[in-house]
Write a protein that holds these residues in place. Structure first.
Motif, PDB file in Angstrom:
ATOM      1  N   ALA A 185      -6.555   0.063  -4.006  1.00 12.59           N
ATOM      2  CA  ALA A 185      -5.909   1.338  -4.283  1.00 12.59           C
ATOM      3  C   ALA A 185      -6.379   1.805  -5.649  1.00 12.59           C
ATOM      4  N   THR A 186      -6.957   2.995  -5.727  1.00 12.59           N
ATOM      5  CA  THR A 186      -7.641   3.442  -6.942  1.00 12.59           C
ATOM      6  C   THR A 186      -7.057   4.743  -7.479  1.00 12.59           C
ATOM      7  N   PHE A 187      -6.824   4.747  -8.789  1.00 11.14           N
ATOM      8  CA  PHE A 187      -6.573   5.984  -9.509  1.00 11.14           C
ATOM      9  C   PHE A 187      -7.697   6.149 -10.521  1.00 11.14           C
ATOM     10  N   ASP A 188      -8.562   7.119 -10.297  1.00  9.61           N
ATOM     11  CA  ASP A 188      -9.714   7.366 -11.161  1.00  9.61           C
ATOM     12  C   ASP A 188      -9.480   8.690 -11.887  1.00  9.61           C
ATOM     13  N   SER A 189      -9.379   8.627 -13.201  1.00  6.29           N
ATOM     14  CA  SER A 189      -9.121   9.834 -13.979  1.00  6.29           C
ATOM     15  C   SER A 189     -10.325  10.766 -14.013  1.00  6.29           C
ATOM     16  N   GLY A 190     -11.508  10.216 -13.713  1.00  5.76           N
ATOM     17  CA  GLY A 190     -12.720  11.004 -13.828  1.00  5.76           C
ATOM     18  C   GLY A 190     -13.218  11.126 -15.250  1.00  5.76           C
ATOM     19  N   LYS A 191     -12.507  10.506 -16.201  1.00  6.38           N
ATOM     20  CA  LYS A 191     -12.894  10.551 -17.610  1.00  6.38           C
ATOM     21  C   LYS A 191     -13.405   9.166 -18.033  1.00  6.38           C
ATOM     22  N   PRO A 192     -14.337   9.134 -18.982  1.00  7.14           N
ATOM     23  CA  PRO A 192     -14.898   7.838 -19.404  1.00  7.14           C
ATOM     24  C   PRO A 192     -13.815   6.898 -19.910  1.00  7.14           C
ATOM     25  N   GLY A 193     -13.908   5.656 -19.497  1.00  5.32           N
ATOM     26  CA  GLY A 193     -12.945   4.652 -19.918  1.00  5.32           C
ATOM     27  C   GLY A 193     -13.143   3.388 -19.116  1.00  5.32           C
ATOM     28  N   PRO A 194     -12.357   2.367 -19.420  1.00  3.87           N
ATOM     29  CA  PRO A 194     -12.529   1.075 -18.735  1.00  3.87           C
ATOM     30  C   PRO A 194     -12.064   1.111 -17.279  1.00  3.87           C
ATOM     31  N   THR A 195     -12.601   0.191 -16.508  1.00  3.80           N
ATOM     32  CA  THR A 195     -12.129  -0.044 -15.149  1.00  3.80           C
ATOM     33  C   THR A 195     -11.310  -1.330 -15.157  1.00  3.80           C
ATOM     34  N   ILE A 196     -10.043  -1.198 -14.845  1.00  2.65           N
ATOM     35  CA  ILE A 196      -9.104  -2.322 -14.942  1.00  2.65           C
ATOM     36  C   ILE A 196      -8.507  -2.587 -13.571  1.00  2.65           C
ATOM     37  N   ALA A 197      -8.505  -3.843 -13.167  1.00  2.00           N
ATOM     38  CA  ALA A 197      -7.934  -4.232 -11.876  1.00  2.00           C
ATOM     39  C   ALA A 197      -6.655  -5.026 -12.083  1.00  2.00           C
ATOM     40  N   LEU A 198      -5.658  -4.698 -11.283  1.00  2.00           N
ATOM     41  CA  LEU A 198      -4.407  -5.449 -11.204  1.00  2.00           C
ATOM     42  C   LEU A 198      -4.386  -6.106  -9.828  1.00  2.00           C
ATOM     43  N   LEU A 199      -4.331  -7.426  -9.806  1.00  2.00           N
ATOM     44  CA  LEU A 199      -4.465  -8.148  -8.540  1.00  2.00           C
ATOM     45  C   LEU A 199      -3.106  -8.382  -7.896  1.00  2.00           C
ATOM     46  N   ILE A 226       0.821  -1.208   0.000  1.00  2.00           N
ATOM     47  CA  ILE A 226       0.000   0.000   0.000  1.00  2.00           C
ATOM     48  C   ILE A 226       0.857   1.261   0.000  1.00  2.00           C
ATOM     49  N   ALA A 227       1.976   1.243   0.704  1.00  5.01           N
ATOM     50  CA  ALA A 227       2.762   2.458   0.949  1.00  5.01           C
ATOM     51  C   ALA A 227       3.118   3.236  -0.324  1.00  5.01           C
ATOM     52  N   PRO A 228       3.710   2.616  -1.361  1.00  4.07           N
ATOM     53  CA  PRO A 228       4.054   3.400  -2.553  1.00  4.07           C
ATOM     54  C   PRO A 228       2.828   3.875  -3.327  1.00  4.07           C
ATOM     55  N   LEU A 229       1.744   3.150  -3.247  1.00  3.28           N
ATOM     56  CA  LEU A 229       0.512   3.566  -3.919  1.00  3.28           C
ATOM     57  C   LEU A 229      -0.085   4.794  -3.234  1.00  3.28           C
ATOM     58  N   ARG A 230      -0.070   4.765  -1.917  1.00  2.00           N
ATOM     59  CA  ARG A 230      -0.563   5.933  -1.167  1.00  2.00           C
ATOM     60  C   ARG A 230       0.298   7.162  -1.459  1.00  2.00           C
ATOM     61  N   GLU A 231       1.599   6.965  -1.474  1.00  3.54           N
ATOM     62  CA  GLU A 231       2.509   8.074  -1.729  1.00  3.54           C
ATOM     63  C   GLU A 231       2.292   8.666  -3.122  1.00  3.54           C
ATOM     64  N   ALA A 232       1.905   7.825  -4.084  1.00  2.00           N
ATOM     65  CA  ALA A 232       1.677   8.294  -5.453  1.00  2.00           C
ATOM     66  C   ALA A 232       0.323   8.983  -5.624  1.00  2.00           C
ATOM     67  N   GLY A 233      -0.520   8.913  -4.603  1.00  4.27           N
ATOM     68  CA  GLY A 233      -1.797   9.597  -4.679  1.00  4.27           C
ATOM     69  C   GLY A 233      -2.996   8.712  -4.944  1.00  4.27           C
ATOM     70  N   PHE A 234      -2.808   7.396  -4.941  1.00  7.90           N
ATOM     71  CA  PHE A 234      -3.942   6.489  -5.092  1.00  7.90           C
ATOM     72  C   PHE A 234      -4.845   6.608  -3.857  1.00  7.90           C
ATOM     73  N   VAL A 235      -6.143   6.466  -4.078  1.00  7.74           N
ATOM     74  CA  VAL A 235      -7.097   6.445  -2.966  1.00  7.74           C
ATOM     75  C   VAL A 235      -7.086   5.040  -2.370  1.00  7.74           C
ATOM     76  N   ILE A 236      -6.827   4.937  -1.094  1.00  6.06           N
ATOM     77  CA  ILE A 236      -6.633   3.640  -0.443  1.00  6.06           C
ATOM     78  C   ILE A 236      -7.847   3.267   0.399  1.00  6.06           C
TER      79      ILE A 236
END
Length: 395
Positions: free
Chosen positions: A72-86, A49-59
């Protein structure tokens, strides 16, 4: 976007992953050096989690009520796909990271960070979902039951192995604990007063072995006696056996399950013991999205990685990614880290080796590059979704 733009974005991804490589390698090595078992991956979870939080992802921690799950989510707010990396990060008892989960979780984090930093005009939503307890407990099954994967257009992860393959089957499986309750008695002076719970366990194994010739070739049933009594001169009042059952599909698995349970029930009846059954979660068979796997393969080959076809038969285990693949388009490709077999001390060593770390970096690049394909090319995304929806309609 044009193909030229797509290539430009991928080159940026490669550059950013290379820049992040020392940090990501250290992350993987730290997790490798401090293995944690299923549902107890507290430090490993925090480290990812730590590097994702530091980069600005919503945790979101304790996702779906699981203490060591996260999103951990990065949402551009623009229309597009939702992709998960497990991300996986649990270890094996006594073997440490003998399945390379330290590499899996770190690769997904690296791919997400590269997309965030190297693709600022990203459309859509990128999530890293921390999935605990793949080895013991089915974390993805529990998350799937809470609807965590329902809104994803695609889900991706990688797994280290002895071969680089973009597809591989996965058997459906379920475990069960058979607990037999008898009656203690002195085995020499008054055996007639006893009911042997151990006899019930032994008859269960005999019954299961008698069934084997009637199982289809894909079926695997393996068990151990986890409690056989405490003294040789006492009729065991309690005995316990654990079994794992596998088949190609959940439907086929249910037939196997019914037969094995019937064998245990018959063993209890003939021994006079009482039986309780504790059944685990059902791991579904894997539905590989071949379209998505092909895109991943093209990206690997762009990176200079040779991909081999999977074996035609044999060598198939089970994983809770199968349950996710029933819900949305998913891939679970493998990258070679050496001539090692999972769940061995040699594999654990390879998961902390230079070869293991190099494969992890390649996987991170290919995962992020495949996400770029889905984000920048609507036709590619549509092809992935159509394959999944067609499969779903034919079930």
């Amino acid at each position: 976007m044009t193909d030229c733009t797509n290539l430009e974005q991928k080159n940026k991804i490669i550059y950013v992953v290379d820049y992040l490589a020392p940090q990501i390698k250290q992350l993987a090595l730290n997790i490798h050096a401090h293995p944690e078992l299923s549902f107890a991956e507290v430090d490993s979870c925090a480290a990812l989690i730590a590097p994702l939080r530091e980069a600005g992802f919503v945790i979101e921690e304790q996702l779906a009520g699981l203490p060591t799950a996260f999103r951990a989510t990065f949402d551009s707010g623009k229309p597009g796909p939702t992709i998960a990396l497990l991300a996986e990060y649990d270890a094996l008892s006594g073997l440490g990271h003998a399945c390379g989960h330290n590499l899996i979780g770190s690769a997904s984090v690296a791919a997400a960070l590269a997309l965030h930093a190297g693709f600022p005009e990203l459309n859509g939503r990128i999530e890293v979902i921390g999935t605990p307890a793949e080895e013991e407990g089915g974390g993805k099954i529990l998350l799937a039951g809470k609807g965590i994967f329902d809104a994803h257009d695609a889900v991706m992860m990688f797994h280290p192995r002895d071969k680089t393959m973009v597809t591989r089957g996965g058997l459906a499986c379920v475990d069960a604990v058979f607990k037999f309750y008898g009656k203690a008695a002195h085995a020499a002076s008054a055996p007639q007063n006893g009911i042997s719970a151990l006899d019930a366990v032994i008859h269960t194994f005999v019954g299961v072995n008698a069934l084997r010739q009637f199982f289809t070739d894909d079926v695997r049933v393996h068990g151990i006696i986890s409690d056989g009594g405490s003294a040789t001169n006492i009729v065991p009042a309690y005995a316990e056996a654990k079994f794992l059952m596998r088949a190609t599909t959940v439907k086929g698995l249910d037939i196997v399950r019914q037969k094995v349970f019937a064998a245990a029930q018959a063993a209890a009846a003939m021994s006079g013991a009482q039986l309780t059954i504790e059944e685990g979660l059902t791991y579904a068979e894997r539905n590989n999205n071949l379209t998505l796997a092909t895109f991943f393969q093209h990206n690997l080959e762009t990176l200079g990685v040779e991909v081999v076809p999977p074996p035609r038969s044999g060598g198939i285990g089970s994983s809770d990614i199968g349950n996710v693949s029933q819900i949305t388009a998913a891939i679970h490709p493998y990258l070679r880290i050496g001539d090692v077999i999972p769940h061995t001390p040699e594999f654990a060593e390879a998961a902390g080796s230079e070869a293991g770390l190099a494969a992890m970096i390649l996987a991170a690049k290919a995962l992020a590059m495949t996400a770029v394909d889905l984000i920048t090319d609507p036709a590619m995304l549509r092809a992935v979704r159509e394959e999944f929806l067609n499969w779903q309609a034919q079930r």
